[in-house]
Motif scaffolding. Structure first.
Motif, PDB file in Angstrom:
ATOM      1  N   TYR A  78       0.843  -1.192   0.000  1.00 44.53           N
ATOM      2  CA  TYR A  78       0.000   0.000   0.000  1.00 44.53           C
ATOM      3  C   TYR A  78       0.873   1.235   0.000  1.00 44.53           C
ATOM      4  O   TYR A  78       1.899   1.290   0.668  1.00 44.53           O
ATOM      5  N   GLU A  79       0.462   2.239  -0.755  1.00 40.27           N
ATOM      6  CA  GLU A  79       1.153   3.519  -0.734  1.00 40.27           C
ATOM      7  C   GLU A  79       0.138   4.648  -0.804  1.00 40.27           C
ATOM      8  O   GLU A  79      -1.042   4.426  -1.031  1.00 40.27           O
ATOM      9  N   ILE A  80       0.645   5.838  -0.618  1.00 38.92           N
ATOM     10  CA  ILE A  80      -0.192   7.024  -0.720  1.00 38.92           C
ATOM     11  C   ILE A  80       0.388   7.847  -1.864  1.00 38.92           C
ATOM     12  O   ILE A  80       1.597   7.862  -2.053  1.00 38.92           O
ATOM     13  N   PRO A  81      -0.452   8.460  -2.704  1.00 35.43           N
ATOM     14  CA  PRO A  81       0.071   9.159  -3.878  1.00 35.43           C
ATOM     15  C   PRO A  81       0.830  10.426  -3.474  1.00 35.43           C
ATOM     16  O   PRO A  81       0.282  11.501  -3.401  1.00 35.43           O
ATOM     17  N   LYS A  82       2.090  10.273  -3.234  1.00 32.91           N
ATOM     18  CA  LYS A  82       2.935  11.359  -2.735  1.00 32.91           C
ATOM     19  C   LYS A  82       4.369  10.961  -3.082  1.00 32.91           C
ATOM     20  O   LYS A  82       4.685   9.792  -3.033  1.00 32.91           O
ATOM     21  N   ASP A  83       5.196  11.933  -3.436  1.00 36.59           N
ATOM     22  CA  ASP A  83       6.552  11.598  -3.883  1.00 36.59           C
ATOM     23  C   ASP A  83       6.537  10.461  -4.894  1.00 36.59           C
ATOM     24  O   ASP A  83       7.102   9.394  -4.670  1.00 36.59           O
ATOM     25  N   HIS A  84       5.905  10.731  -6.008  1.00 36.59           N
ATOM     26  CA  HIS A  84       5.701   9.672  -6.997  1.00 36.59           C
ATOM     27  C   HIS A  84       7.029   9.059  -7.462  1.00 36.59           C
ATOM     28  O   HIS A  84       7.994   9.752  -7.707  1.00 36.59           O
ATOM     29  N   HIS A  85       7.028   7.753  -7.565  1.00 38.22           N
ATOM     30  CA  HIS A  85       8.265   7.057  -7.934  1.00 38.22           C
ATOM     31  C   HIS A  85       7.911   5.692  -8.524  1.00 38.22           C
ATOM     32  O   HIS A  85       6.746   5.309  -8.558  1.00 38.22           O
ATOM     33  N   HIS A  86       8.948   4.969  -8.946  1.00 44.09           N
ATOM     34  CA  HIS A  86       8.722   3.648  -9.529  1.00 44.09           C
ATOM     35  C   HIS A  86       9.599   2.624  -8.844  1.00 44.09           C
ATOM     36  O   HIS A  86      10.318   2.961  -7.925  1.00 44.09           O
ATOM     37  N   HIS A  87       9.511   1.368  -9.306  1.00 43.97           N
ATOM     38  CA  HIS A  87      10.179   0.310  -8.552  1.00 43.97           C
ATOM     39  C   HIS A  87      11.092  -0.569  -9.394  1.00 43.97           C
ATOM     40  O   HIS A  87      10.786  -0.879 -10.533  1.00 43.97           O
ATOM     41  N   LEU A  88      12.177  -0.975  -8.768  1.00 46.98           N
ATOM     42  CA  LEU A  88      13.036  -2.018  -9.317  1.00 46.98           C
ATOM     43  C   LEU A  88      12.751  -3.292  -8.532  1.00 46.98           C
ATOM     44  O   LEU A  88      12.998  -3.341  -7.328  1.00 46.98           O
ATOM     45  N   VAL A  89      12.249  -4.297  -9.214  1.00 46.28           N
ATOM     46  CA  VAL A  89      11.873  -5.533  -8.533  1.00 46.28           C
ATOM     47  C   VAL A  89      12.820  -6.648  -8.923  1.00 46.28           C
ATOM     48  O   VAL A  89      12.906  -7.009 -10.094  1.00 46.28           O
ATOM     49  N   CYS A  90      13.525  -7.189  -7.947  1.00 38.48           N
ATOM     50  CA  CYS A  90      14.470  -8.273  -8.246  1.00 38.48           C
ATOM     51  C   CYS A  90      13.764  -9.624  -8.225  1.00 38.48           C
ATOM     52  O   CYS A  90      13.150 -10.006  -7.226  1.00 38.48           O
ATOM     53  N   LEU A  91      13.861 -10.323  -9.348  1.00 37.99           N
ATOM     54  CA  LEU A  91      13.207 -11.630  -9.469  1.00 37.99           C
ATOM     55  C   LEU A  91      14.005 -12.710  -8.755  1.00 37.99           C
ATOM     56  O   LEU A  91      13.528 -13.827  -8.588  1.00 37.99           O
TER      57      LEU A  91
END
Lengths: 136, 136
Positions: A78-91
């Motif tokens: 869960y997140e709140i729409p603030k400091d928008h960013h993206h993710h690096l997901v390690c498989l």
DNA sequence: ATATTTGCAAACGTTTTGCATAGTG
DNA sequence: CACTATGCAAAACGTTTGCAAATAT
């Protein structure tokens, strides 16, 4: 928190201690909060809600777009729409890290919105791959 | 299908009728396949696997990166990395539509990969909002 | 005062597991 | 032949539900 209250009322809800605390926790540490971690954080604030209450609150806040649920590799965050960013997901090790990106997608968003008559509220972008450690 | 076989062997698996059929189905209609729909498609091909087999196969194929699992608004969708595209997700009616985007993110990907020593395999981008009908 | 929220316990559906048999390489 | 895949039934797990009491507006 006033705007939050307004939105909650708009969706037929009430600003309870728990809703307030969840929002506060997400504002403090806005990224990648699991249900488990949330419960821990609430406990520190001396709030120990029942399981079903957690489900109900998260469901309410998600439906009213106050918070965002993002499922990555099977786990709900869960997140709140603030400091928008993206993710690096390690498989490999399932670690998740933030990536700043600027508002690079703003232009694209407008174009896509126009072309599809679609009102965009937010977006999520995840890069999947292998972190430095897991590239072996 | 030869490369697929190789990858499967690499991950200690075997190219069974079911694995082959799942890959074929995803190649035909590569986007947004739910477990339910997959079972339907398999039935047409006269393959009626047990529930647990479905879980096990999807888990295997996901872990070996032959297919991708993408959970959107709580529902698991499976795709195969082909004809890369992104999604418009309506928070009103839960409809999901493809958006073509060009390989707009390629540049960014390279930069992010370099900066973070992260080997990117793929990415997913979803725009959340309200479709034309649900904007009322 | 009225409507929403909460905790509790039960119900529900999905996913996982252990094992014997079938099938693949 | 050795090892993986499969079906089956049971177990485990997360989530949802109905209701009475507590709480917010």
């Amino acid at each position: 928190m006033n705007k939050v209250h307004k939105t909650i009322k708009l969706f037929g809800g009430r600003l309870t201690k728990i809703k307030k605390a969840i929002i506060e926790i997400l504002l403090e540490d806005c990224c990648l909060l699991t249900k488990q971690k949330l419960v821990q954080r609430l406990k520190i604030k001396n709030i120990k809600p029942n399981r079903s209450t957690i489900f109900r609150e998260l469901s309410f806040l998600t439906k009213s777009n106050l918070i965002i649920k993002n499922t990555i590799t099977g786990i709900d965050y869960y997140e709140i729409p603030k400091d928008h960013h993206h993710h690096l997901v390690c498989l490999g090790c399932n670690s998740i890290n933030k990536v700043e990106f600027g508002n690079y997608l703003k232009k694209q968003e407008k174009q896509i919105a126009k072309q599809n008559k679609f009102k965009i509220i937010n977006h999520s972008l995840e890069f999947y791959g292998y972190c430095h450690k897991c590239q072996a």
